[in-house]
Design a protein around this motif. Sequence first.
Motif, PDB file in Angstrom:
ATOM      1  N   SER A  98       0.741  -1.101   0.080  1.00 17.44           N
ATOM      2  CA  SER A  98       0.026   0.021  -0.047  1.00 17.44           C
ATOM      3  C   SER A  98       0.893   1.258  -0.164  1.00 17.44           C
ATOM      4  O   SER A  98       0.380   2.473   0.034  1.00 17.44           O
ATOM      5  CB  SER A  98      -0.750  -0.083   1.150  1.00 17.44           C
ATOM      6  OG  SER A  98      -0.185   0.224   2.257  1.00 17.44           O
TER       7      SER A  98
ATOM      8  N   ALA B 234       1.913   6.466   1.895  1.00 20.56           N
ATOM      9  CA  ALA B 234       1.120   5.471   2.300  1.00 20.56           C
ATOM     10  C   ALA B 234      -0.283   5.849   1.526  1.00 20.56           C
ATOM     11  O   ALA B 234      -0.742   6.894   1.367  1.00 20.56           O
ATOM     12  CB  ALA B 234       0.571   5.492   3.643  1.00 20.56           C
ATOM     13  N   GLU B 235      -0.673   4.866   0.545  1.00 20.00           N
ATOM     14  CA  GLU B 235      -1.935   5.128  -0.027  1.00 20.00           C
ATOM     15  C   GLU B 235      -3.213   5.054   0.649  1.00 20.00           C
ATOM     16  O   GLU B 235      -4.434   5.616   0.228  1.00 20.00           O
ATOM     17  CB  GLU B 235      -1.954   4.143  -1.515  1.00 20.00           C
ATOM     18  CG  GLU B 235      -0.998   4.457  -2.452  1.00 20.00           C
ATOM     19  CD  GLU B 235      -1.416   4.399  -3.880  1.00 20.00           C
ATOM     20  OE1 GLU B 235      -2.061   3.050  -4.096  1.00 20.00           O
ATOM     21  OE2 GLU B 235      -1.260   5.230  -4.675  1.00 20.00           O
ATOM     22  N   THR B 236      -3.106   3.963   1.498  1.00 17.15           N
ATOM     23  CA  THR B 236      -4.649   3.848   2.553  1.00 17.15           C
ATOM     24  C   THR B 236      -3.950   4.112   3.926  1.00 17.15           C
ATOM     25  O   THR B 236      -2.803   3.802   4.328  1.00 17.15           O
ATOM     26  CB  THR B 236      -4.924   2.328   2.475  1.00 17.15           C
ATOM     27  OG1 THR B 236      -3.799   1.639   2.597  1.00 17.15           O
ATOM     28  CG2 THR B 236      -5.518   2.328   1.047  1.00 17.15           C
ATOM     29  N   ALA B 237      -4.877   4.363   4.831  1.00 16.49           N
ATOM     30  CA  ALA B 237      -4.516   4.763   6.192  1.00 16.49           C
ATOM     31  C   ALA B 237      -4.491   3.249   6.684  1.00 16.49           C
ATOM     32  O   ALA B 237      -5.019   2.259   6.720  1.00 16.49           O
ATOM     33  CB  ALA B 237      -5.980   5.408   6.973  1.00 16.49           C
ATOM     34  N   GLN B 238      -3.452   3.213   7.685  1.00 18.83           N
ATOM     35  CA  GLN B 238      -3.165   1.993   8.504  1.00 18.83           C
ATOM     36  C   GLN B 238      -2.505   2.263   9.964  1.00 18.83           C
ATOM     37  O   GLN B 238      -2.072   3.072  10.144  1.00 18.83           O
ATOM     38  CB  GLN B 238      -2.145   1.004   7.674  1.00 18.83           C
ATOM     39  CG  GLN B 238      -0.866   1.567   7.306  1.00 18.83           C
ATOM     40  CD  GLN B 238      -0.250   0.842   6.037  1.00 18.83           C
ATOM     41  OE1 GLN B 238       0.248  -0.166   6.375  1.00 18.83           O
ATOM     42  NE2 GLN B 238      -0.485   1.173   5.026  1.00 18.83           N
TER      43      GLN B 238
ATOM     44  N   ALA C 113      -3.742   8.269   5.258  1.00 15.79           N
ATOM     45  CA  ALA C 113      -3.675   8.146   3.947  1.00 15.79           C
ATOM     46  C   ALA C 113      -2.806   9.386   3.373  1.00 15.79           C
ATOM     47  O   ALA C 113      -3.050  10.411   3.724  1.00 15.79           O
ATOM     48  CB  ALA C 113      -5.120   7.836   3.098  1.00 15.79           C
ATOM     49  N   GLY C 114      -1.971   9.234   2.378  1.00 18.23           N
ATOM     50  CA  GLY C 114      -1.190  10.313   1.973  1.00 18.23           C
ATOM     51  C   GLY C 114      -0.002  10.631   2.960  1.00 18.23           C
ATOM     52  O   GLY C 114       1.058  11.337   2.647  1.00 18.23           O
TER      53      GLY C 114
END
Length: 344
Positions: free
Chosen positions: A258, A278-282, A297-298
Amino acid sequence: MDRPEAPDPEAPDPASGGRRGGGRRIRVDHPLEAVDRRHVFAELRAGLTETPCRIPSKYFYDDLGSDLFERITEQPEYYPTRAEAALLREIADDVVSRTGARELVEIGSGAATKTRILLDAMERAGQLHLYVPMDVSEGTVRRAARELVERYPTLSVHGVVGDFMAHLGQIPDPDERLVIFLGGTIGNLEPATARSFLRSLGSQMHAGEHLLLGVDRIKDPAVLEAAYNDAAGVTAAFNLNVLTVVNRLTGSDFDVASFRHRAPWNAEKHRIEMWLVAETAQRVRLPALELELDVAAGEAILTEISTKYDRVLAASLLDDSGFGMERWYTGSEGLFGLCLAVRR
Ligand code: SAH
Ligand code: TRP
């Protein structure tokens, strides 16, 4: 530390896969082995809790990372390796005769491919005795040692598997050394860190000994950005691999798939910055570090900087660190710079 040991000549040579011969001329010290895992965890924790998050760049270079770096150097967009090699071919004889070096010490030696241009010049001058590669990557130190004793019959290799920020004291101290730090790796250090690194390197050197320092030059940002964003995606794979290394070392669960590689030019700091976005929050769990990271995200992790220099910047870096610039070579292409500096 002294010259390479001469073990029982009858003993099989582990470094050359059991064959006899070259191993008598190889010695490898491994100060990194003694580094406590707690130290590694503390270092990673310190970086990952900074803003922005950082991962020290030495963690790029596991076996896969070292292979990927070699592939980066072969990409059409990544000009620094070819430019530095061409420049070394132009100046090697001059450097060898100016320094009178009989021993070559290389910091961050990697595959030691360009090194051969200098070793050839030392051999031509009848001055080739000892090569000391220092690198965090054990595999590359051992491979270079094996290949080079095979290629140069008069050469001994005393490798040091170590961190150049911590283990410079392990460099052996015979006479008439030339120390080299190529590839623009000095640019991977923040300016203050580059200065303290060069000062401690200087403290291991005698007055009058030489340093050959490779720096990539400031140029058209489009050329620079392309060099760190190759079309084949090798640099992206190299950058992402650092998360796999951290997952393996700490038991963390970064979702590598991601993240995206970005390498923009920062004009103010005259450097390329390598980021993982990061393309998605995690939520990342890092049990060994007793840490949980919430990555939005971002949000991005800064994994590397590659600072570019010109003559004035390089001279002031050296001057602040106890070295005087004796020669500034840029060669016919002018893409890359090599400074021959003398320890004052
Ligand atoms: N000198 C080679 C390799 C440059 S890449 C060339 O010019 O092509 C940077 C090298 O430095 C890698 O081989 C990496 O393993 C090594 N390195 C990075 N950080 C290090 C550290 N802290 N201590 C020792 N070696 C390090
Ligand atoms: N010393 C090299 C440089 O600054 C290291 C490097 C090349 C690198 N490409 C990279 C580091 C990509 C991280 C990511 O040019």
